[in-house]
Scaffold this motif. Structure first.
Motif, short mmCIF file in Angstrom:
data_model
loop_
_atom_site.label_atom_id
_atom_site.label_comp_id
_atom_site.label_asym_id
_atom_site.label_seq_id
_atom_site.Cartn_x
_atom_site.Cartn_y
_atom_site.Cartn_z
N UNK A 39 50.40 -86.71 58.49
CA UNK A 39 49.18 -86.35 59.17
C UNK A 39 48.93 -85.88 60.59
N UNK A 40 49.44 -86.16 61.11
CA UNK A 40 50.24 -85.94 63.17
C UNK A 40 51.03 -84.05 62.03
N UNK A 96 46.22 -77.04 64.38
CA UNK A 96 45.99 -76.37 65.92
C UNK A 96 46.71 -75.54 65.85
N UNK A 97 48.19 -75.24 65.86
CA UNK A 97 48.59 -73.78 66.26
C UNK A 97 48.35 -72.74 65.50
N UNK A 98 48.00 -72.86 64.33
CA UNK A 98 47.49 -71.53 62.91
C UNK A 98 46.13 -71.68 63.69
N UNK A 99 45.39 -72.19 64.37
CA UNK A 99 44.10 -71.63 64.88
C UNK A 99 44.04 -71.33 66.00
N UNK A 118 48.24 -81.61 74.06
CA UNK A 118 47.47 -82.90 74.04
C UNK A 118 47.75 -84.15 73.39
N UNK A 119 47.67 -83.61 70.94
CA UNK A 119 47.98 -84.03 70.41
C UNK A 119 49.54 -85.18 70.46
N UNK A 120 49.80 -84.01 71.29
CA UNK A 120 51.75 -84.87 71.50
C UNK A 120 52.11 -85.40 72.27
N UNK A 121 50.80 -85.91 73.35
CA UNK A 121 51.32 -86.18 74.63
C UNK A 121 50.95 -87.59 74.40
N UNK A 163 53.83 -83.08 78.96
CA UNK A 163 52.37 -81.32 78.75
C UNK A 163 53.38 -80.80 79.41
N UNK A 164 53.61 -80.25 80.83
CA UNK A 164 54.01 -79.01 80.63
C UNK A 164 55.64 -78.78 79.56
#
Length: 256
Positions: free
Chosen positions: A122-123, A130-133, A141-144, A161-162
């Motif tokens: 699901x992640x 999100x990337x496709x959009x 933010x999802x990854x952080x 984040x960076x």
């Protein structure tokens, strides 16, 4: 292709630091000065599409890239210290060229062949969506939020984040994507003594992979850090630096 890297020359044992997939070689900034001062010959690199290394321009294999870097630096044998995706790369190097790896310390390693849980799938699906959009900021933010543990301060969160934002920018800028050439690691071929570290607050899949590795390797032990998430070397850098120094002195003492 040459990976971008930092190298501290010297006569001490070679230690190669491999970064997580949510980071680049800068994740080892907190450990770099102490390990260098302890007398180790240090190498840290950015894998393709991360940090200062460009995105792939052809099919590639990360383990072969690491081997080629060792060859270029004249390093016949090294200790591998690797985090997350870097742990998967380290295991492949150790399986395919066991004579090149003296020992390993794996922090929250990914392991080939693991069947992802519904939560991890699901992640991945949400990240892809999100990337496709085109919402790269939300994907970062999802990854952080997913990979940075509760002990991390805002400085650490900002650093992840960076690094993640830079990796997305590099990887999304290419007009043609080239896949990785996969060689699933035969873990029975790994001879290097290995310490596997995991975090009690990590994603369940990574806790499971870490706990199972000692049963799949010839010489390995697992230590779970009760305070840690997925990136312990960044979440409590001083504590993990001391831990790494102790493990390195045990496995490959400098000046020996």
């Amino acid at each position: 292709m040459t990976l971008s890297y930092d190298h501290v020359a010297g006569d001490g044992p070679a230690v190669v630091l491999l970064h997580a997939g949510v980071c680049d070689r800068r994740m080892w900034d907190p450990q770099w000065p102490a390990l260098s001062a302890a007398g180790y010959r240090l190498v840290r690199c950015d894998l393709r599409g991360f940090g200062a290394t460009p995105a792939p321009d052809r099919p590639h294999n990360d383990a072969e890239d690491v081997r080629d870097l060792l060859d270029a630096l004249g390093i016949e044998r090294a200790v591998l210290v690797a985090s997350s995706f870097g742990g998967r790369v380290a295991l492949e190097v150790a399986a395919r060229w066991p004579e090149r790896v003296g020992s390993m310390v794996l922090l929250s390693p990914a392991v080939d062949g693991h069947e992802p849980s519904a939560a991890l799938r699901a992640f991945g699906a949400r990240e892809d969506e999100l990337l496709e959009a085109g919402d790269v900021a939300a994907a970062v933010e999802l990854n952080v939020d997913t990979w940075v543990g509760p002990e991390a301060d805002e400085t650490t969160r900002d650093a992840v984040h960076r690094m993640q934002r830079h990796a997305f920018d590099v990887q999304l800028a290419v007009t043609e994507e080239f896949g990785r050439i996969r060689h699933e690691a035969d873990l029975s071929a790994v001879t290097a003594p290995t310490v596997v570290l995991s975090g009690a607050h990590d994603v369940a899949d990574f806790r499971l992979m870490a706990a199972e590795l000692p049963g799949r390797l010839k010489d390995a032990r697992h230590v779970e850090l009760p305070w840690a998430g997925h990136l312990p070397s960044m979440e409590r850098p001083a504590e993990v630096t001391d831990l790494l120094l102790g493990l390195l002195r045990e496995a490959a003492p400098a000046g020996a």
